[in-house]
Motif scaffolding. Structure first.
Motif, PDB file in Angstrom:
ATOM      1  N   TYR A 229     -21.928  11.222  13.621  1.00 44.19           N
ATOM      2  CA  TYR A 229     -22.625  10.966  14.886  1.00 44.19           C
ATOM      3  C   TYR A 229     -22.803  12.268  15.655  1.00 44.19           C
ATOM      4  CZ  TYR A 229     -22.679   5.916  14.651  1.00 44.19           C
ATOM      5  OH  TYR A 229     -22.946   4.623  14.295  1.00 44.19           O
ATOM      6  N   GLU A 230     -23.983  12.423  16.249  1.00 47.18           N
ATOM      7  CA  GLU A 230     -24.281  13.569  17.095  1.00 47.18           C
ATOM      8  C   GLU A 230     -25.322  13.157  18.126  1.00 47.18           C
ATOM      9  OE1 GLU A 230     -26.968  16.643  15.093  1.00 47.18           O
ATOM     10  OE2 GLU A 230     -25.965  15.691  13.388  1.00 47.18           O
ATOM     11  N   THR A 231     -25.528  14.029  19.098  1.00 46.04           N
ATOM     12  CA  THR A 231     -26.531  13.755  20.136  1.00 46.04           C
ATOM     13  C   THR A 231     -27.645  14.781  20.043  1.00 46.04           C
ATOM     14  OG1 THR A 231     -25.562  15.213  21.801  1.00 46.04           O
ATOM     15  CG2 THR A 231     -24.726  12.952  21.723  1.00 46.04           C
ATOM     16  N   GLY A 232     -28.743  14.466  20.698  1.00 39.43           N
ATOM     17  CA  GLY A 232     -29.764  15.470  20.969  1.00 39.43           C
ATOM     18  C   GLY A 232     -29.309  16.208  22.218  1.00 39.43           C
ATOM     19  N   LYS A 233     -30.213  16.928  22.868  1.00 34.89           N
ATOM     20  CA  LYS A 233     -29.864  17.636  24.108  1.00 34.89           C
ATOM     21  C   LYS A 233     -29.568  16.627  25.207  1.00 34.89           C
ATOM     22  CE  LYS A 233     -33.451  20.491  24.275  1.00 34.89           C
ATOM     23  NZ  LYS A 233     -34.322  21.541  24.814  1.00 34.89           N
ATOM     24  N   ILE A 234     -28.465  16.851  25.894  1.00 32.87           N
ATOM     25  CA  ILE A 234     -28.096  16.032  27.052  1.00 32.87           C
ATOM     26  C   ILE A 234     -28.188  16.940  28.271  1.00 32.87           C
ATOM     27  CG2 ILE A 234     -26.309  14.641  28.144  1.00 32.87           C
ATOM     28  CD1 ILE A 234     -25.160  14.202  25.312  1.00 32.87           C
ATOM     29  N   ALA A 235     -29.109  16.637  29.155  1.00 31.80           N
ATOM     30  CA  ALA A 235     -29.335  17.456  30.353  1.00 31.80           C
ATOM     31  C   ALA A 235     -28.195  17.283  31.351  1.00 31.80           C
ATOM     32  CB  ALA A 235     -30.664  17.068  30.996  1.00 31.80           C
ATOM     33  N   GLU A 236     -28.152  18.202  32.314  1.00 28.97           N
ATOM     34  CA  GLU A 236     -27.150  18.130  33.381  1.00 28.97           C
ATOM     35  C   GLU A 236     -27.239  16.777  34.093  1.00 28.97           C
ATOM     36  OE1 GLU A 236     -25.888  20.438  37.493  1.00 28.97           O
ATOM     37  OE2 GLU A 236     -27.729  21.014  36.445  1.00 28.97           O
ATOM     38  N   GLY A 237     -26.083  16.159  34.323  1.00 30.37           N
ATOM     39  CA  GLY A 237     -26.016  14.878  35.023  1.00 30.37           C
ATOM     40  C   GLY A 237     -26.285  13.671  34.134  1.00 30.37           C
ATOM     41  N   ARG A 238     -26.591  13.872  32.885  1.00 28.45           N
ATOM     42  CA  ARG A 238     -26.873  12.766  31.953  1.00 28.45           C
ATOM     43  C   ARG A 238     -25.622  12.431  31.148  1.00 28.45           C
ATOM     44  NH1 ARG A 238     -31.322  11.132  34.351  1.00 28.45           N
ATOM     45  NH2 ARG A 238     -33.033  12.562  34.148  1.00 28.45           N
ATOM     46  N   ILE A 239     -25.688  11.293  30.436  1.00 31.86           N
ATOM     47  CA  ILE A 239     -24.520  10.823  29.689  1.00 31.86           C
ATOM     48  C   ILE A 239     -24.847  10.534  28.231  1.00 31.86           C
ATOM     49  CG2 ILE A 239     -23.470   9.765  31.733  1.00 31.86           C
ATOM     50  CD1 ILE A 239     -24.336   7.024  30.447  1.00 31.86           C
ATOM     51  N   ALA A 240     -23.788  10.383  27.458  1.00 28.14           N
ATOM     52  CA  ALA A 240     -23.839   9.861  26.094  1.00 28.14           C
ATOM     53  C   ALA A 240     -22.604   8.981  25.964  1.00 28.14           C
ATOM     54  CB  ALA A 240     -23.805  10.991  25.077  1.00 28.14           C
ATOM     55  N   SER A 241     -22.693   7.913  25.171  1.00 29.30           N
ATOM     56  CA  SER A 241     -21.521   7.052  25.007  1.00 29.30           C
ATOM     57  C   SER A 241     -21.508   6.432  23.620  1.00 29.30           C
ATOM     58  CB  SER A 241     -21.499   5.960  26.078  1.00 29.30           C
ATOM     59  OG  SER A 241     -22.534   5.032  25.853  1.00 29.30           O
ATOM     60  N   ILE A 242     -20.292   6.073  23.195  1.00 27.93           N
ATOM     61  CA  ILE A 242     -20.106   5.422  21.903  1.00 27.93           C
ATOM     62  C   ILE A 242     -18.791   4.638  21.966  1.00 27.93           C
ATOM     63  CG2 ILE A 242     -18.841   7.258  20.731  1.00 27.93           C
ATOM     64  CD1 ILE A 242     -20.762   6.778  18.338  1.00 27.93           C
ATOM     65  N   CYS A 243     -18.713   3.591  21.181  1.00 30.99           N
ATOM     66  CA  CYS A 243     -17.538   2.718  21.150  1.00 30.99           C
ATOM     67  C   CYS A 243     -16.845   2.856  19.794  1.00 30.99           C
ATOM     68  CB  CYS A 243     -17.989   1.285  21.393  1.00 30.99           C
ATOM     69  SG  CYS A 243     -16.673   0.078  21.325  1.00 30.99           S
ATOM     70  N   PHE A 244     -15.531   2.900  19.789  1.00 31.06           N
ATOM     71  CA  PHE A 244     -14.758   3.095  18.566  1.00 31.06           C
ATOM     72  C   PHE A 244     -14.167   1.784  18.068  1.00 31.06           C
ATOM     73  CE2 PHE A 244     -15.064   7.119  20.566  1.00 31.06           C
ATOM     74  CZ  PHE A 244     -15.134   8.030  19.525  1.00 31.06           C
ATOM     75  N   ILE A 245     -14.367   1.467  16.770  1.00 32.59           N
ATOM     76  CA  ILE A 245     -13.795   0.253  16.197  1.00 32.59           C
ATOM     77  C   ILE A 245     -12.833   0.532  15.046  1.00 32.59           C
ATOM     78  CG2 ILE A 245     -15.669  -1.252  16.926  1.00 32.59           C
ATOM     79  CD1 ILE A 245     -16.740  -1.162  14.087  1.00 32.59           C
ATOM     80  N   TYR A 246     -12.781   1.770  14.572  1.00 32.61           N
ATOM     81  CA  TYR A 246     -11.848   2.135  13.503  1.00 32.61           C
ATOM     82  C   TYR A 246     -10.806   3.086  14.050  1.00 32.61           C
ATOM     83  CZ  TYR A 246     -15.350   0.220  10.355  1.00 32.61           C
ATOM     84  OH  TYR A 246     -16.232  -0.610   9.741  1.00 32.61           O
ATOM     85  N   LYS A 247      -9.533   2.827  13.701  1.00 35.21           N
ATOM     86  CA  LYS A 247      -8.489   3.732  14.182  1.00 35.21           C
ATOM     87  C   LYS A 247      -8.560   5.050  13.433  1.00 35.21           C
ATOM     88  CE  LYS A 247      -4.781   1.846  11.349  1.00 35.21           C
ATOM     89  NZ  LYS A 247      -3.444   1.303  11.353  1.00 35.21           N
ATOM     90  N   GLY A 248      -8.138   6.095  14.123  1.00 35.99           N
ATOM     91  CA  GLY A 248      -8.148   7.422  13.533  1.00 35.99           C
ATOM     92  C   GLY A 248      -8.270   8.492  14.601  1.00 35.99           C
ATOM     93  N   GLU A 249      -8.262   9.735  14.153  1.00 33.05           N
ATOM     94  CA  GLU A 249      -8.449  10.882  15.044  1.00 33.05           C
ATOM     95  C   GLU A 249      -9.810  11.481  14.749  1.00 33.05           C
ATOM     96  OE1 GLU A 249      -5.232  13.686  15.095  1.00 33.05           O
ATOM     97  OE2 GLU A 249      -3.732  12.088  15.280  1.00 33.05           O
TER      98      GLU A 249
END
Length: 149
Positions: free
Chosen positions: A102-122
């Motif tokens: 997983y990766e993002t494109g450019k995230i401008a100042e003040g913007r967000i990105a989010s993702i939810c985790f369902i598998y345990k791990g680091e």
């Protein structure tokens, strides 16, 4: 007389049919509302200060949505070093590349990105700070999400 008996037979059948078809729908709606109220959201702040990521390591329970907020004056990107598998909800500004990271494109100042985790791990990730032309500056920070049951 025959028609009266027919009504006595049809009415209970109609009621039984309605109860059987509507009961699972009502149950699933109630269950869905319970799940929504249990959802947990944690925030990671990305900033230009020396630390760059706060908190740098975040331990969360499975099903937690992590939100990254870009407080850096320029755009950034986020890329996970380890494969996450499948996220539990549609990620915001994240996508899976050809190799499953997983990766993002450019995230401008003040913007967000989010993702939810369902598998345990680091899961280690990189935050790259970009200049106005979209090129990587010398500043790359790393952070870690630890997902536990």
């Amino acid at each position: 007389m025959f028609q009266t008996k027919k009504c006595y037979l049809i009415f209970p059948l109609v009621v039984f049919f309605l109860v059987c078809t509507l009961s699972p729908t009502l149950k699933s709606n109630a269950f869905a509302e319970e799940k929504v109220s249990e959802e947990v959201i944690k925030t990671v702040i990305l900033k230009k200060e020396p630390a760059g990521i706060a908190p740098r390591t975040l331990k969360v329970k499975l099903g937690t949505t992590i939100v990254w907020l870009n407080n850096d004056p320029g755009p950034i990107t986020i890329k996970f070093i380890e494969k996450l598998g499948i996220a539990c909800k549609a990620p915001v500004n994240f996508y899976s590349n050809l190799w499953g990271y997983y990766e993002t494109g450019k995230i401008a100042e003040g913007r967000i990105a989010s993702i939810c985790f369902i598998y345990k791990g680091e899961y280690t990730y990189e935050v790259k700070r970009l200049n106005e032309e979209g090129k990587v500056r010398e500043e790359i920070s790393t952070g870690k999400i630890i997902a536990v049951e």
